[in-house]
Design a protein around this motif. Structure first.
Motif, mmCIF file in Angstrom:
data_model
loop_
_atom_site.group_PDB
_atom_site.id
_atom_site.type_symbol
_atom_site.label_atom_id
_atom_site.label_comp_id
_atom_site.label_asym_id
_atom_site.label_seq_id
_atom_site.Cartn_x
_atom_site.Cartn_y
_atom_site.Cartn_z
ATOM 1 N N ALA A 255 0.828 -1.210 0.000
ATOM 2 C CA ALA A 255 0.000 0.000 0.000
ATOM 3 C C ALA A 255 0.864 1.262 0.000
ATOM 4 O O ALA A 255 0.449 2.313 -0.496
ATOM 5 C CB ALA A 255 -0.935 -0.002 1.202
ATOM 6 N N TYR A 256 2.067 1.173 0.545
ATOM 7 C CA TYR A 256 2.995 2.311 0.563
ATOM 8 C C TYR A 256 3.895 2.346 -0.669
ATOM 9 O O TYR A 256 4.685 3.275 -0.829
ATOM 10 C CB TYR A 256 3.893 2.236 1.801
ATOM 11 C CG TYR A 256 3.204 2.529 3.108
ATOM 12 C CD1 TYR A 256 2.940 3.840 3.495
ATOM 13 C CD2 TYR A 256 2.836 1.508 3.970
ATOM 14 C CE1 TYR A 256 2.327 4.125 4.707
ATOM 15 C CE2 TYR A 256 2.224 1.778 5.186
ATOM 16 C CZ TYR A 256 1.973 3.092 5.546
ATOM 17 O OH TYR A 256 1.361 3.363 6.747
ATOM 18 N N TRP A 257 3.799 1.344 -1.521
ATOM 19 C CA TRP A 257 4.741 1.145 -2.635
ATOM 20 C C TRP A 257 4.298 1.973 -3.837
ATOM 21 O O TRP A 257 3.393 1.599 -4.572
ATOM 22 C CB TRP A 257 4.776 -0.332 -2.998
ATOM 23 C CG TRP A 257 6.008 -0.796 -3.697
ATOM 24 C CD1 TRP A 257 6.268 -0.728 -5.033
ATOM 25 C CD2 TRP A 257 7.128 -1.449 -3.104
ATOM 26 N NE1 TRP A 257 7.478 -1.298 -5.309
ATOM 27 C CE2 TRP A 257 8.033 -1.748 -4.130
ATOM 28 C CE3 TRP A 257 7.450 -1.805 -1.785
ATOM 29 C CZ2 TRP A 257 9.252 -2.391 -3.889
ATOM 30 C CZ3 TRP A 257 8.659 -2.447 -1.558
ATOM 31 C CH2 TRP A 257 9.534 -2.729 -2.586
ATOM 32 N N VAL A 258 4.939 3.096 -4.054
ATOM 33 C CA VAL A 258 4.593 3.995 -5.159
ATOM 34 C C VAL A 258 5.551 3.744 -6.314
ATOM 35 O O VAL A 258 6.770 3.845 -6.161
ATOM 36 C CB VAL A 258 4.659 5.465 -4.718
ATOM 37 C CG1 VAL A 258 4.344 6.398 -5.893
ATOM 38 C CG2 VAL A 258 3.692 5.716 -3.556
ATOM 39 N N GLN A 259 5.003 3.415 -7.475
ATOM 40 C CA GLN A 259 5.798 3.114 -8.659
ATOM 41 C C GLN A 259 6.035 4.371 -9.494
ATOM 42 O O GLN A 259 5.303 5.354 -9.393
ATOM 43 C CB GLN A 259 5.074 2.072 -9.521
ATOM 44 C CG GLN A 259 4.811 0.769 -8.813
ATOM 45 C CD GLN A 259 3.974 -0.194 -9.621
ATOM 46 O OE1 GLN A 259 3.674 -1.273 -9.161
ATOM 47 N NE2 GLN A 259 3.562 0.177 -10.842
ATOM 48 N N ALA A 260 7.039 4.273 -10.367
ATOM 49 C CA ALA A 260 7.363 5.404 -11.234
ATOM 50 C C ALA A 260 6.218 5.750 -12.183
ATOM 51 O O ALA A 260 6.076 6.899 -12.611
ATOM 52 C CB ALA A 260 8.635 5.101 -12.032
ATOM 53 N N ASP A 261 5.355 4.764 -12.529
ATOM 54 C CA ASP A 261 4.279 5.018 -13.484
ATOM 55 C C ASP A 261 2.930 5.270 -12.803
ATOM 56 O O ASP A 261 1.889 5.279 -13.466
ATOM 57 C CB ASP A 261 4.145 3.860 -14.475
ATOM 58 C CG ASP A 261 3.827 2.530 -13.799
ATOM 59 O OD1 ASP A 261 3.859 2.463 -12.548
ATOM 60 O OD2 ASP A 261 3.556 1.546 -14.528
ATOM 61 N N PRO A 273 11.812 5.499 -1.623
ATOM 62 C CA PRO A 273 12.251 5.553 -3.028
ATOM 63 C C PRO A 273 11.909 4.299 -3.828
ATOM 64 O O PRO A 273 12.757 3.708 -4.501
ATOM 65 C CB PRO A 273 13.766 5.737 -2.886
ATOM 66 C CG PRO A 273 14.109 5.030 -1.622
ATOM 67 C CD PRO A 273 12.936 5.254 -0.700
ATOM 68 N N THR A 274 10.656 3.902 -3.800
ATOM 69 C CA THR A 274 10.225 2.706 -4.513
ATOM 70 C C THR A 274 10.052 2.937 -6.015
ATOM 71 O O THR A 274 9.644 2.024 -6.735
ATOM 72 C CB THR A 274 8.910 2.177 -3.925
ATOM 73 O OG1 THR A 274 7.966 3.262 -3.812
ATOM 74 C CG2 THR A 274 9.135 1.588 -2.536
ATOM 75 N N LEU A 280 11.474 -3.325 -8.041
ATOM 76 C CA LEU A 280 10.368 -4.153 -8.492
ATOM 77 C C LEU A 280 9.063 -3.367 -8.448
ATOM 78 O O LEU A 280 8.876 -2.497 -7.603
ATOM 79 C CB LEU A 280 10.233 -5.393 -7.599
ATOM 80 C CG LEU A 280 11.419 -6.366 -7.528
ATOM 81 C CD1 LEU A 280 11.068 -7.550 -6.629
ATOM 82 C CD2 LEU A 280 11.828 -6.848 -8.901
ATOM 83 N N THR A 281 8.166 -3.685 -9.356
ATOM 84 C CA THR A 281 6.819 -3.124 -9.277
ATOM 85 C C THR A 281 6.058 -3.832 -8.157
ATOM 86 O O THR A 281 6.510 -4.851 -7.626
ATOM 87 C CB THR A 281 6.066 -3.326 -10.603
ATOM 88 O OG1 THR A 281 5.878 -4.737 -10.815
ATOM 89 C CG2 THR A 281 6.821 -2.712 -11.771
#
Length: 362
Positions: A255-261, A273-274, A280-281
């Protein structure tokens, strides 16, 4: 590499420790303390307040609950201390616990003191002076997930923590608990989101298994080796640890994992800095973890929605304190807007799951 290790800063206004009472108490209960401590405070403060106390020959961390706490049970210093004390022999990434104090007259709140781990803590951006190649970032990511796997594989009985468990039905207790906390802390300017609550209740899965779970496992609760920033040397912030379903723990992490896209609002919420090249996505991270654990995730949409709704409830509890002037931290001023966004994201995931289910059954 001292410049890239985690550092505390000035103590925030209104959050100073009463050294006149604290210092003699600590010297009475922690052998070998000498001198007057230099006191600094770590950033954040959305959860417990964390201070660094630098004595002549001892480097200590003190944790206490914030002022104006809405949910006292969520800041049980004694419980957090005892969990780490029991875990340390079987999970050495836990810092050494030194002393717990339940006498609130010392600093105005219960607190505990532990040994400080000297290393890197990743927050929104990499520390200045630290760069990582995509290959290093990937290794860091898999090491993080392997650390979570190692925690979930601990023998609960051997750790002496079996008494933390309440038996089957962990997911249901979590759903009801977070719905209740959100409703109790709700202010006029955030949504009721009864539809999300109803969907969660209707989609609660059976427990995949029971194990020790951290419940707030993310990069800014890990300490990394300054000489090898891909290596985890410590895991912090155990206030929500319990016995429960490991997929719920993973869902909270994702839930805290923010992707570049991700969309611009989600990227603005990023606290770790995910999004770095090589990371990994969310989908890849879930697949990696489940393969290592030998777990089939089943209805993963439930864990995604539950994780995001849980964050909204935590944020609302924090915003409740700001709204009612129990804290002056300006960082909390716009939390109500983020809660609207998190609930929008929950609804989008629910609709996406319904479409995928309909396509699979037609």
């Amino acid at each position: 590499m001292a410049s890239i290790t985690d550092k505390a800063g000035d103590v925030r206004d209104g959050e100073a420790l009463d050294l006149a009472r604290l210092d003699p108490w600590l010297k009475q209960h922690v052998p070998g303390l000498a001198g007057t401590p230099k006191v600094t405070q770590y950033p954040g403060g959305a959860s417990n307040w964390t201070y660094r106390l630098q004595y002549d020959a001892h480097d200590l961390i003190l944790r206490r609950p914030p002022a104006g706490t809405k949910a006292r049970s969520a800041h049980d210093m004694g419980r957090e201390f005892r969990i780490q004390q029991a875990l340390q022999p079987v999970f050495p990434l836990v810092p050494a616990m030194l002393v717990h104090c339940d006498d609130e007259s010392v600093i105005g709140a219960e607190f505990y003191v532990m040994q400080r781990l000297d290393g890197i803590i990743l927050r929104k951006h990499l520390p200045r002076g630290l760069s990582m190649t995509p290959a290093q970032v990937r290794r860091l990511c898999t090491n993080m997930l392997d650390t979570l796997v190692a925690l979930h594989r601990i023998d609960v009985d051997a750790a002496g923590l079996a008494q933390l468990g309440k038996g089957a039905g962990y997911a249901q207790r979590q759903v009801e608990g977070w719905i209740g906390r959100y409703e109790k802390a709700r202010t006029w300017n955030v949504p009721r989101s009864r539809g999300i609550a109803a969907w969660l209740r209707a989609n609660i899965p059976a427990d995949s298994r029971n194990c020790i779970i951290h419940n707030d496992f993310r990069f800014d609760n890990l300490v990394l080796d300054a000489q090898d920033p891909t290596r985890v040397i410590g895991v912090l912030d155990w206030e929500l640890a319990t016995i429960g379903d490991p997929l719920m723990d993973l869902g909270n992490t994702m839930a805290y994992w923010v992707q570049a896209d991700d969309d611009p609002v989600m990227r603005k919420l990023r606290r770790q800095p995910t999004d770095l090249p090589g990371m990994l996505t969310r989908r890849e991270a879930v697949d990696y973890y489940c393969t290592r654990m030998g777990i089939v995730p089943g209805n993963w949409a439930f864990h995604e929605v539950q994780g995001l709704f849980r964050i909204s409830a935590i944020a609302q509890q924090i915003y409740y304190r700001y709204h009612h002037k129990q804290t002056r931290n300006p960082a909390f001023r716009h939390f109500w807007l983020f809660i609207h966004y998190l609930h929008w994201r929950c609804r989008r995931l629910i609709h996406q799951h319904a479409r995928e289910h309909e396509a699979a059954t037609t």
